[in-house]
Design an enzyme around this catalytic site. Structure first.
Site, PDB file in Angstrom:
ATOM      1  N   ASP A  74      -3.502  -1.858  -0.649  1.00 57.53           N
ATOM      2  CA  ASP A  74      -2.450  -2.865  -0.766  1.00 57.53           C
ATOM      3  C   ASP A  74      -1.377  -2.604   0.289  1.00 57.53           C
ATOM      4  O   ASP A  74      -1.554  -1.756   1.173  1.00 57.53           O
ATOM      5  CB  ASP A  74      -1.881  -2.900  -2.189  1.00 57.53           C
ATOM      6  CG  ASP A  74      -1.238  -1.582  -2.600  1.00 57.53           C
ATOM      7  OD1 ASP A  74      -0.941  -0.727  -1.723  1.00 57.53           O
ATOM      8  OD2 ASP A  74      -1.012  -1.398  -3.808  1.00 57.53           O
ATOM      9  N   LEU A  75      -0.251  -3.285   0.195  1.00 52.12           N
ATOM     10  CA  LEU A  75       0.819  -3.127   1.186  1.00 52.12           C
ATOM     11  C   LEU A  75       1.392  -1.712   1.234  1.00 52.12           C
ATOM     12  O   LEU A  75       1.929  -1.295   2.254  1.00 52.12           O
ATOM     13  CB  LEU A  75       1.947  -4.122   0.900  1.00 52.12           C
ATOM     14  CG  LEU A  75       1.642  -5.578   1.254  1.00 52.12           C
ATOM     15  CD1 LEU A  75       2.775  -6.489   0.778  1.00 52.12           C
ATOM     16  CD2 LEU A  75       1.425  -5.733   2.749  1.00 52.12           C
TER      17      LEU A  75
END
Length: 129
Positions: free
Chosen positions: A15-16
């Site tokens: 994810d980020l």
């Protein structure tokens, strides 16, 4: 008997924050279960074609313990806990080295092609005992 399946974390798995997105652990353990079944000598396509039986996950109880990150080498360990007439209960762990990052108890059931519960074929029950 514990089956081991190795994998590497790719950028697409994260994810980020650069950690493995939580749903991807379910993909990792699914891949490991598929290889475990294949390693037992069960051809799932042939099972469907010859007996009309497919496997489906009925229940997952999961614990996210520590994050995996991009480029980590992981191992999914799959251990058989119980077998009934129509269910297989497995314990699966995703590990980085000796550290357990994710643990799950997974109940897999046998279904007919119409989606109704089915008994595990005797040949498969024998492989699991």
């Amino acid at each position: 008997m514990t089956h081991r399946f190795s994998l590497r974390v790719y950028y697409e798995d994260t994810d980020l924050a650069g950690i493995v997105y939580y749903a991807n652990y379910l993909k990792f353990i699914e891949r490991a279960r598929t290889e475990w079944v294949r390693g037992l000598g069960v051809d799932q396509k042939a099972l469907k074609e010859s007996e009309g039986i497919v496997f489906a996950v009925r229940r997952v109880e999961a614990d996210y313990l520590s994050p995996a990150r991009f480029d980590d080498d992981l191992v999914v360990e799959t251990t058989l806990e119980a077998v009934t007439g129509a269910r297989i209960i497995l314990h699966q762990e995703v590990k980085r080295g000796e550290e357990v990052l994710f643990a799950a108890q997974v109940t897999v059931v046998a279904l007919s092609e119409t989606g109704h519960p089915a008994r595990l074929p005797a040949s498969i029950r024998l492989l699991l005992h």
